[in-house]
Motif scaffolding. Structure first.
Motif, PDB file in Angstrom:
ATOM      1  N   VAL A  93       0.869  -1.181   0.000  1.00 58.03           N
ATOM      2  CA  VAL A  93       0.000   0.000   0.000  1.00 58.03           C
ATOM      3  C   VAL A  93       0.903   1.228   0.000  1.00 58.03           C
ATOM      4  O   VAL A  93       1.874   1.300   0.745  1.00 58.03           O
ATOM      5  N   ASP A  94       0.522   2.204  -0.819  1.00 60.25           N
ATOM      6  CA  ASP A  94       1.302   3.443  -0.931  1.00 60.25           C
ATOM      7  C   ASP A  94       0.392   4.601  -0.512  1.00 60.25           C
ATOM      8  O   ASP A  94       0.305   4.950   0.675  1.00 60.25           O
ATOM      9  N   THR A  95      -0.345   5.203  -1.449  1.00 59.59           N
ATOM     10  CA  THR A  95      -1.282   6.278  -1.081  1.00 59.59           C
ATOM     11  C   THR A  95      -2.494   5.720  -0.337  1.00 59.59           C
ATOM     12  O   THR A  95      -3.199   6.448   0.371  1.00 59.59           O
ATOM     13  N   GLY A  96      -2.774   4.438  -0.546  1.00 52.97           N
ATOM     14  CA  GLY A  96      -3.961   3.808   0.056  1.00 52.97           C
ATOM     15  C   GLY A  96      -5.174   3.836  -0.866  1.00 52.97           C
ATOM     16  O   GLY A  96      -6.227   3.309  -0.508  1.00 52.97           O
ATOM     17  N   ASN A  97      -5.066   4.404  -2.051  1.00 56.30           N
ATOM     18  CA  ASN A  97      -6.217   4.494  -2.965  1.00 56.30           C
ATOM     19  C   ASN A  97      -6.739   3.112  -3.370  1.00 56.30           C
ATOM     20  O   ASN A  97      -7.946   2.880  -3.375  1.00 56.30           O
ATOM     21  N   GLY A 120      -0.883   4.523   3.683  1.00 60.63           N
ATOM     22  CA  GLY A 120      -1.763   3.374   3.436  1.00 60.63           C
ATOM     23  C   GLY A 120      -1.849   2.406   4.596  1.00 60.63           C
ATOM     24  O   GLY A 120      -2.812   1.641   4.698  1.00 60.63           O
ATOM     25  N   ALA A 121      -0.847   2.441   5.481  1.00 63.48           N
ATOM     26  CA  ALA A 121      -0.750   1.435   6.555  1.00 63.48           C
ATOM     27  C   ALA A 121      -2.023   1.280   7.406  1.00 63.48           C
ATOM     28  O   ALA A 121      -2.408   0.152   7.712  1.00 63.48           O
ATOM     29  N   PRO A 122      -2.721   2.378   7.783  1.00 62.36           N
ATOM     30  CA  PRO A 122      -3.927   2.201   8.615  1.00 62.36           C
ATOM     31  C   PRO A 122      -5.048   1.423   7.925  1.00 62.36           C
ATOM     32  O   PRO A 122      -5.967   0.964   8.589  1.00 62.36           O
TER      33      PRO A 122
END
Ligand SMILES: O=P(O)(O)OC[C@H]1O[C@H](OP(=O)(O)OP(=O)(O)O)[C@H](O)[C@@H]1O
Ligand SMILES: O=c1[nH]c(=O)c2nc[nH]c2[nH]1
Ligand SMILES: [Mg+2]
Length: 154
Positions: A93-97, A120-122
């Motif tokens: 996960v990067d931006t979380g998109n 993105g971690a959460p």
């Protein structure tokens, strides 16, 4: 991105095995949904480690260009259902998109990745390696071995 984090195949397999350990006991799962294409690689390791033979894909296009994310996510293929009993796995996960879209599509699945950047971690239930936001992860399937000329050339 100002930094790079290069991943080799053996390190990737090691991290994906660590991720598999977090998903025990295997008996709680019906199967794995790989977020294609990056998620296919950890999905192969996880399904092998946990003895899961039911492997599906959800096909999403986010980064049309290697380094540049497009505004719209395009879903090309998606298994039916709310994800109950399934592990949804992506490589990172990067931006979380992508993760947000996956969570919306499969609210009851366990969503896991190998690598996670802070934005993105959460959104991820389990991951193995923290990577700073300013760092581009170079995955082994995007790399190749090539000749490097010696420093002193005659
Ligand atoms: O958190 P985000 O900023 O959304 O980025 C993460 C997503 O980007 C990459 O996929 P990509 O869209 O490049 O496609 P691929 O897996 O087919 O290479 C990666 O595999 C994740 O799925
Ligand atoms: O190979 C990749 N490395 C990354 O850091 C990344 N972020 C989004 N998509 C990515 N793909
Ligand atoms: Mg991907």
């Amino acid at each position: 991105m100002s930094e790079k984090y290069v991943v080799t195949w053996d390190m990737f397999q090691m991290h994906a095995r660590k991720l598999s350990e977090k998903l025990l006991p295997a008996s709680q799962w019906k199967g794995v949904i790989a977020v294609s294409r990056g998620g296919l690689f950890p999905a192969a390791v996880i399904s092998r480690e946990l003895g899961l033979r039911h492997v599906e894909t959800v096909c999403i296009v986010s980064y049309e260009d290697h380094y540049k994310q497009s505004d719209e996510l395009r879903v090309l293929h998606a298994p039916e259902g709310d994800g109950e009993g399934f592990i949804v796995v992506d490589d990172l996960v990067d931006t979380g998109n992508t993760a947000r879209k996956i969570r919306e599509m499969y609210p009851k699945a366990r969503f896991v990745t190998v690598f996670a950047k802070p934005a993105g971690a959460p959104l991820v239930d389990d991951y193995v390696i923290d990577i700073p936001q300013n760092t581009w992860i170079e995955q082994p399937w995007d790399l190749g071995l090539s000749f490097v000329p010696p420093l002193a050339r005659k």
